[in-house]
Structure formats: C-alpha cells, structure tokens
Write a protein that holds these residues in place. Structure first.
Motif, short mmCIF file in Angstrom:
data_model
loop_
_atom_site.label_atom_id
_atom_site.label_comp_id
_atom_site.label_asym_id
_atom_site.label_seq_id
_atom_site.Cartn_x
_atom_site.Cartn_y
_atom_site.Cartn_z
N THR A 258 -4.24 5.76 0.54
CA THR A 258 -3.27 5.84 -0.55
C THR A 258 -3.90 5.23 -1.79
O THR A 258 -4.34 4.08 -1.77
N HIS B 22 -1.51 -3.92 -3.00
CA HIS B 22 -2.35 -2.78 -2.63
C HIS B 22 -3.80 -3.22 -2.51
O HIS B 22 -4.32 -3.96 -3.35
N GLU C 78 -3.29 -7.15 -6.34
CA GLU C 78 -4.41 -6.39 -5.81
C GLU C 78 -5.13 -7.23 -4.76
O GLU C 78 -5.47 -8.40 -5.01
N ARG D 291 2.75 -6.79 -9.32
CA ARG D 291 1.85 -6.07 -8.39
C ARG D 291 0.60 -6.91 -8.18
O ARG D 291 0.01 -7.42 -9.14
N HIS E 243 -6.32 0.22 3.59
CA HIS E 243 -4.93 0.61 3.65
C HIS E 243 -4.10 -0.30 4.56
O HIS E 243 -2.95 -0.63 4.24
N ALA F 30 0.83 -1.21 0.00
CA ALA F 30 0.00 0.00 0.00
C ALA F 30 0.86 1.26 0.00
O ALA F 30 0.68 2.14 0.85
N ASP G 214 -8.47 0.91 -0.60
CA ASP G 214 -7.61 1.80 0.18
C ASP G 214 -8.07 3.24 -0.02
O ASP G 214 -8.03 3.77 -1.13
N PRO H 190 -4.69 3.26 -4.83
CA PRO H 190 -4.08 2.09 -5.48
C PRO H 190 -3.77 2.31 -6.95
O PRO H 190 -2.87 1.68 -7.51
N SER I 202 -0.16 3.41 -7.42
CA SER I 202 0.86 2.36 -7.36
C SER I 202 0.84 1.53 -8.64
O SER I 202 1.89 1.03 -9.08
#
Length: 250
Positions: free
Chosen positions: A164, A157, A187, A185, A193, A130, A161, A166, A169
């Motif tokens: 922050t 992430h 999810e 990456r 978060h 995150a 969230d 996502p 990112s």
C-alpha cells in the motif's frame, strides 16, 4: 445486520471481565481489493496481538475490544463491504454497551474501512495503520474525508511498504487536515506493510492515541506535537525508535 453475518469477535477487556465498559475499540483486519469468499482466519489472528496490547493499556479505564469479522474478504469497489461491516459493528456496540465512545483501529483494507466508517456519531477516533487506498487514477472520485470532521485521526505507515503506497495515505491526510485539525500521521522508517520491524513502537503509538482520544487522558509529546504541527511536519512525523518505553502504563 448485513447479509451473510458480519459479527463481533469474542469480547476482550472490560466486557470479558464483566465490568463496566466505558469505551470500545473495534479492530478491523486486513483484506483484499476484491473477493466474496469468507475472510482468512489469518487476517483475524493477525489483529489479536494489537488488540491484547490495547486492552492491557486501557484496563483501568474500562476498555472493551472486539475484532470485527467481515462478511467477505474483499472491499469490492463501490460496495465497500468492509466499511459497511465496520458501520454495522459500531451499531452493534451501541446496542450492547449503550452510549460509549468508540475507536476504530484498522490495518490495510481495515484502515480504509476505519476511515470510511468514522462518520458514525459514536466514533470519536480512528487509527489507520498502513491503510490501503486507491490511486487517484483508479477511482472516479477521491476518497472522502468529510466524515473525519470532529474525530481525532492517526495514520501510521511504513516508508518501505510495497503493498500500500504510503504517499497515498499522506495525500489523504493532507486533505483531511484541511477540514479537521485533529489529524496526524507518523512515518515508520524502513518498515514494510506489516509494520513488524517496529511492532512495539507502533503498538505503543496506537495505545497512546487510543487512551488520549477515548478517555481524555492526554497524549504523549510526539502525538501532541504531530497534531499541532501544520503540514507537512505533522503528517510526516517520524516514529522514534523506542517510542513507548517511557510512557508508564501505556
């Protein structure tokens, strides 16, 4: 050493047991966009469950762990204090343990610090959970990714969230993937978060990635597939419920 005393927390794992250290993971806690006060003790404490999970997973490989205690709780714009402290921490690891591979694992602001500090030659891998990243209209230049070349990078992430974004990112991972194929990456659907809802799966994912990147023990099939898949597939890989249940010692 940075002024006001960034420091490494107490040793865990191989260092605490006084056995040979073959790899080190540095945990980089959450922080705030700005602030010069000392970091909250709660932010440090929040990293300990993951640190313990990683140490258990890497016991046979000689893994040592430290939580990084920042000089202050804020990123503080161009000063990027948390990233500077992370770089100092890697230097301190080299001083203490010699030529060992280092994995940086950070959450929130710590995730951004881990990504930024990845350029140190001792760093072989990064896990950013995150990560807090600035929106494009908030900065003059995009977040750098060239320091990630030659490193193995995992970002995870939560899709819900609210602290922050996502999508930021994802965009960073997309840019990093163009320069470095060893980026993936995941999810974490419906999680926020803190990644509390799927904590077990997130910790298992981090442990799997850490062992594979530091000790060349191989990755689980989902991580292998995510690293190999082109965008967007390898950068929007769903973290399956129950991940890690069949990974044995991991």
């Amino acid at each position: 050493m940075p002024e006001r005393g960034a420091r490494l927390g107490r040793p865990m794992g191989a260092a605490a047991a006084r056995t040979t250290v073959h790899g080190v993971v540095l945990l980089l806690p959450e922080g705030e966009p700005s602030g010069t006060r000392r970091p909250s003790r709660l932010s440090v404490a929040a990293t300990l469950p993951l640190a313990r999970r990683l140490v258990r997973a890497g016991r046979e490989e000689g893994l040592a762990a430290h939580v990084v205690h920042y000089r202050c709780r804020g990123w503080n714009g161009a000063a990027a204090d948390a990233a500077s402290d992370a770089t100092w921490a890697v230097e301190e690891v080299v001083r203490r343990y010699g030529d060992v591979p280092v994995c940086l694992v950070g959450h929130g602001m710590g995730g951004r610090a881990a990504l930024r500090a990845a350029g140190h030659e001792a760093v072989t891998s990064v896990v950013a959970l995150a990560p807090w990243l600035p929106a494009p209209d908030e900065v003059l230049e995009p977040e750098p990714v060239k320091q990630l070349v030659g490193r193995q990078v995992l970002i995870a992430h939560g899709t819900n969230d609210e602290r922050t974004d996502p999508e930021l990112s994802y965009r960073l991972a997309e840019r990093a993937k163009k320069a470095n194929r060893d980026v993936c990456r995941f999810e974490v659907h419906t999680d926020g978060h803190g990644l509390h809802q799927h904590r077990s799966e997130v910790q298992a994912l981090a442990a799997d990635f850490l062992l594979g990147s530091l000790f060349h023990s191989g990755f689980s099939r989902p991580v292998t597939d995510a690293l190999a898949a082109p965008p967007p597939l390898g950068l929007r890989m769903p973290l399956a419920a129950g991940f890690g249940a069949n990974l044995g010692r991991r």
